[in-house]
Design an enzyme around this catalytic site. Structure first.
Site, PDB file in Angstrom:
ATOM      1  N   ARG A 175     -41.549 -12.126  -2.392  1.00  0.00           N
ATOM      2  CA  ARG A 175     -40.245 -11.457  -2.232  1.00  0.00           C
ATOM      3  C   ARG A 175     -39.126 -12.420  -2.608  1.00  0.00           C
ATOM      4  O   ARG A 175     -39.198 -13.607  -2.332  1.00  0.00           O
ATOM      5  CB  ARG A 175     -40.017 -11.030  -0.784  1.00  0.00           C
TER       6      ARG A 175
ATOM      7  N   TYR B 161       5.671 -13.500   7.614  1.00  0.00           N
ATOM      8  CA  TYR B 161       5.092 -12.181   7.817  1.00  0.00           C
ATOM      9  C   TYR B 161       4.556 -11.612   6.512  1.00  0.00           C
ATOM     10  O   TYR B 161       4.917 -12.086   5.428  1.00  0.00           O
ATOM     11  CB  TYR B 161       6.118 -11.215   8.429  1.00  0.00           C
TER      12      TYR B 161
ATOM     13  N   MET C 188     -35.294  -8.444  -8.314  1.00  0.00           N
ATOM     14  CA  MET C 188     -36.668  -8.115  -7.988  1.00  0.00           C
ATOM     15  C   MET C 188     -36.840  -8.236  -6.491  1.00  0.00           C
ATOM     16  O   MET C 188     -36.454  -9.235  -5.906  1.00  0.00           O
ATOM     17  CB  MET C 188     -37.618  -9.078  -8.691  1.00  0.00           C
TER      18      MET C 188
ATOM     19  N   LYS D 268     -33.734 -14.387   4.002  1.00  0.00           N
ATOM     20  CA  LYS D 268     -35.056 -13.968   4.458  1.00  0.00           C
ATOM     21  C   LYS D 268     -35.900 -15.181   4.859  1.00  0.00           C
ATOM     22  O   LYS D 268     -36.510 -15.219   5.940  1.00  0.00           O
ATOM     23  CB  LYS D 268     -35.760 -13.170   3.348  1.00  0.00           C
TER      24      LYS D 268
ATOM     25  N   GLY E  15     -30.575  -4.929  -7.414  1.00  0.00           N
ATOM     26  CA  GLY E  15     -30.710  -5.297  -8.824  1.00  0.00           C
ATOM     27  C   GLY E  15     -31.701  -6.411  -8.998  1.00  0.00           C
ATOM     28  O   GLY E  15     -32.275  -6.588 -10.066  1.00  0.00           O
TER      29      GLY E  15
ATOM     30  N   SER F 101      11.655 -12.344   0.384  1.00  0.00           N
ATOM     31  CA  SER F 101      10.510 -11.446   0.490  1.00  0.00           C
ATOM     32  C   SER F 101       9.847 -11.406  -0.873  1.00  0.00           C
ATOM     33  O   SER F 101      10.466 -11.003  -1.859  1.00  0.00           O
ATOM     34  CB  SER F 101      10.989 -10.061   0.916  1.00  0.00           C
TER      35      SER F 101
ATOM     36  N   GLY G 120       8.030 -10.058  -3.727  1.00  0.00           N
ATOM     37  CA  GLY G 120       7.617  -8.768  -4.277  1.00  0.00           C
ATOM     38  C   GLY G 120       6.480  -9.057  -5.241  1.00  0.00           C
ATOM     39  O   GLY G 120       6.694  -9.212  -6.433  1.00  0.00           O
ATOM     40  N   THR G 121       5.298  -9.159  -4.692  1.00  0.00           N
ATOM     41  CA  THR G 121       4.194  -9.645  -5.530  1.00  0.00           C
ATOM     42  C   THR G 121       3.725  -8.613  -6.549  1.00  0.00           C
ATOM     43  O   THR G 121       2.986  -8.970  -7.456  1.00  0.00           O
ATOM     44  CB  THR G 121       3.018 -10.133  -4.666  1.00  0.00           C
ATOM     45  N   ASN G 122       4.126  -7.353  -6.421  1.00  0.00           N
ATOM     46  CA  ASN G 122       3.786  -6.410  -7.497  1.00  0.00           C
ATOM     47  C   ASN G 122       4.496  -6.821  -8.777  1.00  0.00           C
ATOM     48  O   ASN G 122       3.860  -7.043  -9.811  1.00  0.00           O
ATOM     49  CB  ASN G 122       4.231  -4.988  -7.145  1.00  0.00           C
ATOM     50  N   ASP G 123       5.820  -6.921  -8.698  1.00  0.00           N
ATOM     51  CA  ASP G 123       6.567  -7.290  -9.893  1.00  0.00           C
ATOM     52  C   ASP G 123       6.275  -8.729 -10.291  1.00  0.00           C
ATOM     53  O   ASP G 123       6.186  -9.047 -11.470  1.00  0.00           O
ATOM     54  CB  ASP G 123       8.072  -7.089  -9.667  1.00  0.00           C
TER      55      ASP G 123
ATOM     56  N   CYS H 102       6.054  -8.425   0.479  1.00  0.00           N
ATOM     57  CA  CYS H 102       6.110  -6.978   0.644  1.00  0.00           C
ATOM     58  C   CYS H 102       5.478  -6.262  -0.534  1.00  0.00           C
ATOM     59  O   CYS H 102       5.700  -5.091  -0.737  1.00  0.00           O
ATOM     60  CB  CYS H 102       7.547  -6.503   0.867  1.00  0.00           C
TER      61      CYS H 102
ATOM     62  N   ARG I 123     -32.614  -9.446  10.084  1.00  0.00           N
ATOM     63  CA  ARG I 123     -31.338  -9.833   9.481  1.00  0.00           C
ATOM     64  C   ARG I 123     -30.231  -9.079  10.219  1.00  0.00           C
ATOM     65  O   ARG I 123     -30.501  -8.075  10.890  1.00  0.00           O
ATOM     66  CB  ARG I 123     -31.300  -9.497   7.995  1.00  0.00           C
TER      67      ARG I 123
ATOM     68  N   ARG J 193      12.307   1.199   0.635  1.00  0.00           N
ATOM     69  CA  ARG J 193      12.785   1.449  -0.726  1.00  0.00           C
ATOM     70  C   ARG J 193      13.785   2.586  -0.648  1.00  0.00           C
ATOM     71  O   ARG J 193      13.436   3.677  -0.206  1.00  0.00           O
ATOM     72  CB  ARG J 193      11.634   1.861  -1.640  1.00  0.00           C
TER      73      ARG J 193
ATOM     74  N   HIS K 204       2.706   4.166  -9.821  1.00  0.00           N
ATOM     75  CA  HIS K 204       3.554   4.908  -8.883  1.00  0.00           C
ATOM     76  C   HIS K 204       2.704   5.719  -7.914  1.00  0.00           C
ATOM     77  O   HIS K 204       2.877   5.665  -6.697  1.00  0.00           O
ATOM     78  CB  HIS K 204       4.497   5.823  -9.667  1.00  0.00           C
TER      79      HIS K 204
END
Lengths: 906, 906
Positions: free
Chosen positions: A99, A885, A110, A27, A108, A798, A800-803, A865, A372, A596, A490
């Protein structure tokens, strides 16, 4: 030399400018910049964000002492600039607004105190000078209320508690028998001021401060204090804003839109925030102060004639009535409008982005209060960016960088109709596991979802958690809600893959499968009741809510094509069916990074043969069942390869623990016993022997292939047979066989040997051959740590960033709901690591494995992946560490393409 | 210049010497060395181990061509040395033996061919020259059989199949009506040779080779081939012998112990291999060839008079009878004996180790055939090493290096009495999870083990798997057998901690809890039947087998003290009770590296309060239950600290998932409902809500402390109160509070803050204080990857390599039995990574974390408290990466101390 802590602006001059957002806040920087652009801005000054940081380091008193002289000098300069009223002056008092102004606007904190400087003397003088006592007393009343609420802390913490000042007003209106604030008389307002001050005394034990300077310091400190209040902290956490940024404080001379019918106040946008159309638009109110526009007591009028006519048409209001009752600013105050219109054009051209501006007209004179970059919908974001490119306002690169990738999601999924949603109240909230809106009737079992869908019913599948057996039911339902699981459970992973709405981890919901009911906070819903889910927010609503389908504009396609020009990282998709593959191709996927194979086994007869394979006593029995599976698997791959013709398709060999496939119910076990010609108790025993304490760390992935190589043989044969068949039809395929869960190069070599032997045998039989690659998932920490060994024989990695996240953190994605929310709340984790790649820990392994792998195999192709492949900050990381990739759910492909382009441009 | 591939020895000269084990193999090097020492050795030559490697690189024909000239020259030299007979000579044929000789002796490899060079001509000449036709034909018969079996591959692969030659002998003995081979006549032996040769023709299609050179090349190549046979490969794998080592081939002129009553053959040890006593001992047979000594047909006689007398006394044979029937070599051939005695003394002094020697006396002349370091028991190993130090034969360092750490285990646990064991036959085999022998009656439930023990019954607790609830039953039983789990399953870890015998993963055993039976391969045993376990081998026996307790000699203590002088690494223990702590202290532990607090909660009333805490609905309920637990926990710590006075004790805060503590049975749930005044279904619901898909990766460790900080408060208070109480009694304690399962420095900081606040409050209350440290387990890969962050606030790291192995490999230690055995068998894994630290993967993380941690905190104390802390190769690794200490089960402490000393000396 002293650091400058207070920056002046006014009369087309300013100490700061628009580039100084960090120091002056958004501002403050824009107020300075508008002055420099020669626009009319009420004079004032900005206390820098550095002071906020100092405030929390050295404390209130020290900071006040530090800036006192500068603030007093700045006030003198402001008085000089407004030329007349003086702050705290008995004859002609200057009122100011205070302000907050952080770099980005933050709920949140003021926000605003207006009319500061008002007291019992000032109100009388202003009443006299303005010849408008009601205006003066109303301003006083508003000031005491705002100041009491915000600076003196009387605003109740809990939403459901009433504001003590509102209670007093309400009581007076009852006594007076009126309903609107505007119906209160000047005398009433005077009485209110007295009552308000008494309430302050009672609540705080202190007299309301009459001294303008005391008021001012209180307000300044309240702005700083609000930087550390709970809501602000939470917001910063959610939006990843560091606490060190701090907020600035803007003190500005007041202008009044409520000084009579030649005064007004309003907000406007330089383009349409909903559609992106390049049209100036906005609302204003005559004889009103800022807050009245949003208060909804009076109907705001449109700024332009065209906007006003459109609005009237939508409301069914005649042109006559419109002109009489709701004229546009262009009509009521043409001079001020023309000035505003010129300013808005200049502001947009100057800032090269759609602007959201606030203005006040006092006695016919236009004052700019704020400008803005405007918030906008996903659709507007795309249209504005592309039109600005065509208008020559932005380069292509700039336009690409302007897009918020996550916002594209809005364009790809159904949403609730706004009007329908406004009437709905959420009954609970889970994790926004897969975006979009869905509405349907509750079913608790996958087979019901299928059956109901067949007779044309829309359903929401409600489960404690889903398993691969529920797959067809999930496909049939409009959306899925689960009580457990996290962002990569899942249900979440599969739903995202399908582009289907899902809310997971709705912890407070109790599901009773027997009674076919769900209950939450005393409310019980039964099978067949309507339920609606917002997978983008996690909110769950009782009842049906109308949804609308997404529309993809031509701008969207152009934007994507433009993004691809700049991206280095390719984007593939995770797809298990020809349908998914086709969707992803439409969204621009350049291949499949993960197919899969396990999901395929739940289809039709396959599950029977699959179960027979698993329950077999020995290799011979397994081979017999695999023989049945081979042609079915070949058909699966044929369909996928065909849909992805000319592009690479990575097929992951069987990965999940076998117990996921076997029947755990008596009926299913009986069926298998009949098929296999053994006793039910034999089946039961075998099923039980497959139960594992921690299946995620159990007998799965390449551990299956290495203990039962015949499975790998069958899958290899199915993959390569399908590819050969397509070759015979003249269709090109690029199969890549991916071995999951490698932790040790010898595991890989053993599987690769099986694949190679099978391929060689098949090629000999067919007297034909096809190129294929063999690579591995890197999803076990040890694989990343020994990547230099594995890369010697693997052709691609590849991640497997989940596991990999599960094992690097030691978090089971299925069980994380018991502590992850608390960790996020306490700030122990900044993000859910299953949603946003942990660059420090998991990323370290990804980087290490990529570098070490390429050190022995420079041509090693590396990709990701996991679910992170579609998350922008994770995509940027993948770009930075040099992956080739990313691969993600079909519906995340556009987001990943954009993120890849941004990463390259950054 | 050509590489030398054949090394001569004979007549006190040799091309090689005793240091050339790598090139000549152990046997070849020792034969050369004995020549150089002037001892009588039949002349011959050694083909080097390099040739074996070449054999597998370039193939048989190429290698034969390569060494032909050298071998022929060597044979000429041998003929010259024996001065008379010549290889293949018609008049006076030289017979030779062909023996393999790797660096270490290796079962499964071709061992020995005797009498090579024998054929139809040679036998007649030898019969004539020796004037002993039976000897000649017996030698021929033996040669054809050995050659047919080993070189021509007629020895059956499966043990249960009969040797075709033995079938022929058996048939002939039946026909002749005799029982002993020696009862066959010369004519019989002639006929046997003919029958054997016919069998060879029938089996292999080839004539038995008559040409001595053809025989020789066949035997040489057979030795090389046997290096790659299945059993040899398996043995190398188990004993970590690289395939590249290869084997040498020794060709040596024959001497005959079966040339009449002035000939003999024997084996001897320079010290007692069972007890280590410094006494020359051994056995011999008059008129016999090597194999007869071990064949057991005749009773071998003792070599020394003293040995002979001791033997007779043990057998209850009178001195008269002994002298008449079983005289010692010292008595029958005093001259040869004296020469042998001198040689054995010289050999031991020269080799500075107990020797196992083979000799033959031909016609009164002593010939040495072999010497090597003798195998010995653990007790003998210790005694010999210490006596050799006292005798000045070894330095202290050498003695320490001579000890095989794993062998110490024999000294620390009960073993089966040899005589009792020889009668027993194993019914199945599991993993040797915790060493020692145990015998007792089968019980299936922990409470039965307790109850039976109270009435004085010895029991074996048989479970599918154990859980913390079984703790007291495990303590009451003699041993534990589980059908599932691995080397680090609950049963294994706890049993090792207790020093109690355990066999885990006895996969083929089916346990029926309802019927209270176990069955294996058709045999069914019921509750109360006797069962015996060997936890050092994994064998399980039906019936009782007598055991004997271990005895620790003074030598053991001296050895340990000597080891400590050289070790840098300290050895602590993992101990959860004062009893364990006391045992470990006796074994020389210098502190506790891991006290698991969870085991304590299963004791008596504690489990009720613990369950109440877990099942509580809110913090208030939890605090109420924790209040009950506090004094009980304080007592636990008081006992342990007292037992470990003056030494550091690391206490790990609560670690396992809560569901492990709650009752899963109706009865237990009812009990808790009564205690807590809630309904059974409420208890049940809460219990079910705690079930996790993968508890190992779930809500446990510091995730508990961070979600329920009041648990951490209680445990901190209990730890420090106990320490303060002991301080008041004048007893010094060094508590170290360890936070488990940290993956993120903020998790650590949050827990540390709770600990510090609790400590400060307690110290203020008590007006007293005590030093304590706060550190963390490093057991999550991410903790190792971010160790530089964690070390900024942690005072020590303790590597929990059990969990670190689980997560780095992605192996659940409870489920690993489904594929680990296959991986070991296929060579995909060289070792069970839960038993032997994986230095490449897990070790990389340990090393990385140690270096990175110390880079920000140079004083960071680092240790290891996984099961690997007591495994010698892992201890060496810990030394190498610079850890400060290892911590292991009490009974592994001596092994770790010795391994630490060896690592320092290496």
């Amino acid at each position: 030399m002293n650091k400058k802590r207070v920056y002046l602006f006014g009369n087309k001059k300013a100490d700061g400018n628009g580039t100084m957002r960090e120091l002056l806040g958004g501002k403050g920087a824009n107020l300075a910049e508008m002055n420099l652009l020669g626009m009319p801005v009420p004079p004032g000054f900005t206390i820098t964000t550095d002071v906020c940081t100092e405030y929390f380091e050295v404390g209130k008193d020290a900071v006040v002492a530090m800036i006192k002289a500068e603030v007093e000098a700045a006030m003198k300069a402001t008085e000089l600039a407004v030329d007349g009223p003086k702050f705290g002056d008995a004859e002609n008092p200057l009122l100011v607004s205070v302000r907050s102004g952080a770099r980005a606007s933050m709920p949140g904190m003021m926000d605003t105190i207006l009319n500061l400087g008002m007291n019992d003397q000032a109100v009388e003088v202003i009443a006299k000078r303005s010849n408008n006592p009601r205006f003066a007393w109303d301003s006083y009343r508003r000031f005491v209320q705002m100041y009491g609420d915000v600076v003196l802390g009387m605003k109740p913490v809990k939403k459901e508690d009433e504001d003590p000042f509102e209670v007093i007003i309400h009581h007076m209106k009852e006594q007076r028998g009126v309903t609107l604030d505007t119906e209160l008389t000047t005398e009433d307002l005077k009485e209110l001021v007295a009552l308000f001050k008494a309430a302050v005394k009672e609540n705080t034990g202190l007299d309301f401060p009459d001294d303008p300077w005391q008021q001012l310091w209180g307000a300044i400190c309240a702005v700083f204090d609000s930087w550390m209040n709970e809501r602000a902290i939470l917001y910063r956490k959610l939006n990843k804003i560091p606490a060190e940024w701090g907020t600035a404080v803007n003190v500005q001379s007041m202008v009044f839109g409520n000084m009579g019918d030649n005064s007004a106040t309003g907000v406007a946008f330089t383009r349409d925030a909903a559609t992106g159309e390049d049209i100036f638009n906005g609302e204003y109110l005559i004889n009103a102060q800022g807050e009245d526009v949003v208060a909804g007591i009076r109907t705001p009028q449109q700024i332009t004639i065209e906007g006003s006519r459109r609005w009237a048409a939508a409301q069914g209001i005649s042109e006559e009535e419109r002109v009489a009752k709701y004229p546009s600013l262009e009509e009521t105050m043409p001079a001020a409008f023309q000035e505003l219109n010129t300013i808005q054009e200049n502001l947009e051209n100057h800032n090269r982005d759609m602007q959201d501006i606030e203005f006040t007209i006092q006695d016919g004179k236009l004052w700019m209060l704020q400008t803005r970059n405007g918030k906008r919908t996903g659709a507007a974001m795309v249209r504005i960016a592309m039109e600005m490119v065509r208008q020559g306002m932005l380069t292509e690169q700039e336009a690409v960088m302007r897009i918020e990738p996550e916002k594209l999601d809005e364009l790809l999924h159904p949403v609730f109709k706004k009007a329908a949603l406004s009437a709905a109240k959420p009954i609970t909230k889970g994790l926004p596991a897969s975006p979009g809106a869905a509405t349907g009737r509750i079913v608790f079992f996958a087979e019901d979802a299928e059956a109901w869908a067949e007779r044309g019913e829309k359903t929401i599948l409600v489960r404690i958690e889903t398993s691969p057996e529920d797959l067809k039911g999930m496909l049939s339902a409009q959306g899925i809600m689960t009580a457990r699981g996290g962002m990569t459970s899942h249900a979440a992973v599969v739903a995202r893959g399908m582009g289907k709405c899902c809310v997971s981890a709705a912890n407070s919901v109790i599901i009773d499968y027997k009674a076919r009911t769900l209950s939450v906070d005393g409310l019980t819903l039964k099978e067949g009741d309507w339920l609606s889910l917002d997978g983008s927010t996690g909110f769950v609503y009782a009842g049906g809510i109308e949804t609308q389908a997404p529309e993809l504009s031509g701008d969207f396609g152009e934007l994507m094509a433009m993004a691809d020009k700049y991206a280095r990282l390719k984007v593939r998709t995770n797809a298990d069916t020809p349908r998914d593959a086709a969707v992803a191709r439409q969204f621009g996927a350049t291949g499949i990074g993960l197919t899969r194979t396990e999901h395929m086994f739940f289809d039709g007869d396959k599950i029977i043969a699959m179960r027979q394979m698993i329950l077999a006593k020995d290799e011979e029995g397994r081979r017999e069942a695999l023989k049945k599976l081979l042609p079915l698997q070949r058909d699966d791959f044929y369909g996928i390869f065909k849909a992805m013709h000319d592009l690479p398709v990575t097929v992951r060999l069987l990965d999940p623990p076998l117990h996921e496939f076997v029947p755990h119910d008596e009926k299913g076990q009986k069926e298998m016993a009949d098929v296999m010609g053994v006793t039910v108790s034999e089946v039961k025993e075998r099923v039980e022997s497959l139960i594992e304490q921690n299946p995620m760390l159990g007998h799965r992935g390449c551990r299956l292939g290495n203990t039962y190589p015949e499975i790998t043989e069958m899958q290899t044969r199915a993959i390569l047979s399908a590819a050969l068949d397509l070759k015979a039809e003249g269709i090109k395929t690029y199969p890549e066989i991916m071995i999951p869960l490698i932790g040790n190069v010898l595991e890989f070599n053993a599987q690769k040997a099986v694949i190679k032997a099978t391929a060689d045998a098949l090629f000999a039989e067919r007297n034909d051959s096809i190129e294929y690659k063999v690579g591995t998932m890197i999803e076990i920490p040890r694989a990343a740590l020994t990547a230099n060994q594995i890369a010697e024989s693997a052709e691609f990695f590849s991640f497997g960033t989940n596991d990999l996240t599960q094992m690097t953190f030691g978090y089971s994605r299925d069980d994380v709901a018991s502590f992850l929310p608390i960790y996020l709340e306490k700030g122990i984790l900044k993000n859910d690591p299953f949603a946003v790649l942990d660059q420090v820990g998991v990323g370290q392994l990804v980087n290490m494995a990529t570098q070490n792998g390429r050190s022995v195999n420079p041509n090693l192709k590396c990709g990701i992946c996991g679910e992170h492949g579609g998350e922008p900050s994770s995509v940027e990381f993948c770009h930075r560490v040099g992956l080739n990739y990313v691969s993600c759910s079909p519906f995340r492909v556009p987001i990943a393409r954009l993120a890849a382009a941004q990463a390259a441009l950054r």
